[in-house]
Design a protein around this motif. Structure first.
Motif, PDB file in Angstrom:
ATOM      1  N   UNK A  36      22.539  -5.915  -0.337  1.00  0.00           N
ATOM      2  CA  UNK A  36      23.334  -6.780   0.542  1.00  0.00           C
ATOM      3  C   UNK A  36      23.862  -5.920   1.693  1.00  0.00           C
ATOM      4  N   UNK A  38      26.617  -5.493   5.158  1.00  0.00           N
ATOM      5  CA  UNK A  38      27.893  -5.880   5.743  1.00  0.00           C
ATOM      6  C   UNK A  38      28.046  -5.220   7.111  1.00  0.00           C
ATOM      7  N   UNK A  40      31.034  -4.078   9.823  1.00  0.00           N
ATOM      8  CA  UNK A  40      32.459  -3.783   9.781  1.00  0.00           C
ATOM      9  C   UNK A  40      32.945  -3.155  11.074  1.00  0.00           C
ATOM     10  N   UNK A  44      39.314  -4.601  10.885  1.00  0.00           N
ATOM     11  CA  UNK A  44      39.031  -6.012  10.620  1.00  0.00           C
ATOM     12  C   UNK A  44      38.399  -6.163   9.246  1.00  0.00           C
ATOM     13  N   UNK A  45      38.257  -7.396   8.797  1.00  0.00           N
ATOM     14  CA  UNK A  45      37.614  -7.655   7.520  1.00  0.00           C
ATOM     15  C   UNK A  45      36.112  -7.445   7.637  1.00  0.00           C
ATOM     16  N   UNK A  46      35.504  -6.675   6.734  1.00  0.00           N
ATOM     17  CA  UNK A  46      34.041  -6.590   6.726  1.00  0.00           C
ATOM     18  C   UNK A  46      33.419  -7.978   6.613  1.00  0.00           C
ATOM     19  N   UNK A  48      29.926 -10.269   5.644  1.00  0.00           N
ATOM     20  CA  UNK A  48      28.633 -10.314   4.981  1.00  0.00           C
ATOM     21  C   UNK A  48      27.560 -10.742   5.974  1.00  0.00           C
ATOM     22  N   UNK A  51      22.532 -11.235   2.107  1.00  0.00           N
ATOM     23  CA  UNK A  51      22.691 -11.133   0.663  1.00  0.00           C
ATOM     24  C   UNK A  51      21.336 -11.380  -0.004  1.00  0.00           C
ATOM     25  N   UNK A  52      21.166 -10.818  -1.185  1.00  0.00           N
ATOM     26  CA  UNK A  52      19.898 -10.997  -1.886  1.00  0.00           C
ATOM     27  C   UNK A  52      18.710 -10.500  -1.096  1.00  0.00           C
ATOM     28  N   UNK A  55      18.575 -12.929   2.627  1.00  0.00           N
ATOM     29  CA  UNK A  55      19.235 -14.199   2.948  1.00  0.00           C
ATOM     30  C   UNK A  55      20.405 -14.015   3.906  1.00  0.00           C
ATOM     31  N   UNK A  89      26.994  -1.368   6.390  1.00  0.00           N
ATOM     32  CA  UNK A  89      26.910  -0.813   5.042  1.00  0.00           C
ATOM     33  C   UNK A  89      25.960  -1.642   4.186  1.00  0.00           C
ATOM     34  N   UNK A  91      24.787  -2.408   0.111  1.00  0.00           N
ATOM     35  CA  UNK A  91      25.469  -2.456  -1.198  1.00  0.00           C
ATOM     36  C   UNK A  91      24.492  -2.927  -2.262  1.00  0.00           C
ATOM     37  N   UNK A 102      28.059   1.299  -2.608  1.00  0.00           N
ATOM     38  CA  UNK A 102      27.844   1.083  -1.183  1.00  0.00           C
ATOM     39  C   UNK A 102      27.100   2.255  -0.575  1.00  0.00           C
ATOM     40  N   UNK A 103      26.458   1.979   0.555  1.00  0.00           N
ATOM     41  CA  UNK A 103      25.802   3.035   1.291  1.00  0.00           C
ATOM     42  C   UNK A 103      26.796   3.876   2.065  1.00  0.00           C
ATOM     43  N   UNK A 104      26.277   4.944   2.640  1.00  0.00           N
ATOM     44  CA  UNK A 104      27.112   5.897   3.380  1.00  0.00           C
ATOM     45  C   UNK A 104      27.573   5.356   4.719  1.00  0.00           C
TER      46      UNK A 104
ATOM     47  N   UNK B 116      39.380  -9.384   2.801  1.00  0.00           N
ATOM     48  CA  UNK B 116      40.599  -9.237   3.561  1.00  0.00           C
ATOM     49  C   UNK B 116      40.412  -8.165   4.622  1.00  0.00           C
ATOM     50  N   UNK B 117      41.355  -8.048   5.532  1.00  0.00           N
ATOM     51  CA  UNK B 117      41.210  -7.062   6.599  1.00  0.00           C
ATOM     52  C   UNK B 117      41.613  -5.665   6.161  1.00  0.00           C
TER      53      UNK B 117
END
Lengths: 111, 125
Positions: A36, A38, A40, A44-46, A48, A51-52, A55, A89, A91, A102-104, B116-117
């Motif tokens: 999966x 992400x 970032x 802030x919030x990472x 998505x 996924x899979x 997708x 990242x 995952x 997670x990846x580096x 969340x952030x």
């Protein structure tokens, strides 16, 4: 130390295509666990992105494309845009560590 | 729209217990389709999964932290919480809460579809 290795940085001009690799081992990606991805922006919030393995969640543009083969996975970004500048990242799950990993991380820069 | 918000002290003394709460809106911690996770990221390092809780209260932890961690859920408040005891400077990090979902392909796979952030927690005397 992460078990999923990514290049520290990739860059490209607007409109170009960049690819980020995620290399694992036989206890995670090679064991058949999905990957999966992400996006970032610090503070802030990472978000998505994939996924899979392949997708895209609703709202993620089809400029983002995920793939997986063997013990590695890749995220491709086509038609690079300025707001694609972020950290990315991968995952997966590792059955030797019995943990989600997670990846580096890879910093994408738009030139 | 699912939103998660971390809250708790930004400074914890060494050997004390770090306590954080995640408040969920736009989704229910009573859902049987999701897990609720904590993840952290020390400055300059990669993300580390800490553990997760299900609506029933069942938990799974990263073995590297399992001896010091408790994650719990309060469905009446739509919150879940993290307690990490005996902290040291190595526990200084940005802590994220996240919702997990499952996709079943050749294996059961778990990914984080809402985050969340993050909240900075520093361990220092």
């Amino acid at each position: 130390q992460s078990v999923l290795t990514q290049p520290p940085s990739v860059s490209g001009a607007p409109g170009q295509r960049v690819t980020i690799s995620c290399t694992g081992i036989s206890s995670n990606i090679g064991a058949g666990y999905d990957v999966h991805w992400y996006q970032h922006l610090p503070g802030t919030a990472p978000k998505l992105l994939i996924y899979g393995n392949t997708n895209r969640p609703s709202g993620v543009p089809d400029r983002f494309f995920g793939s997986k083969s063997g013990t590695s996975a890749s995220l491709a970004i086509t038609g690079l845009q300025a707001d694609d500048e972020a950290d990315y990242y991968c995952q997966s799950y590792d059955n030797s560590l019995t943990a989600y990993v997670f990846g580096t991380g890879t910093k994408v820069t738009v030139l | 729209q699912v939103q998660l918000q971390e809250s708790g002290p930004g400074l914890v003394r060494p050997s004390q217990t770090l306590s954080l709460t995640c408040t969920v809106s736009g989704a229910s911690t009573s859902s049987d389709r999701h897990y609720w996770s904590w993840i952290r990221q020390p400055a300059g390092k990669e993300l580390e999964w800490i553990g997760r809780v299900y609506t029933s209260g069942s938990t799974n932890y990263n073995p590297s932290l399992e001896s010091r961690v408790i994650i719990s859920v309060d469905t009446s408040k739509n919150q879940f919480s993290l307690k990490l005891r005996s902290v040291t400077a190595a526990d200084t990090a940005v802590y994220y809460c996240a919702r997990g979902s499952i996709i079943i392909t050749t294996k059961w796979n778990y990914y984080f579809d809402s985050w969340g952030q993050g909240t900075q927690v520093t361990v220092s005397s």
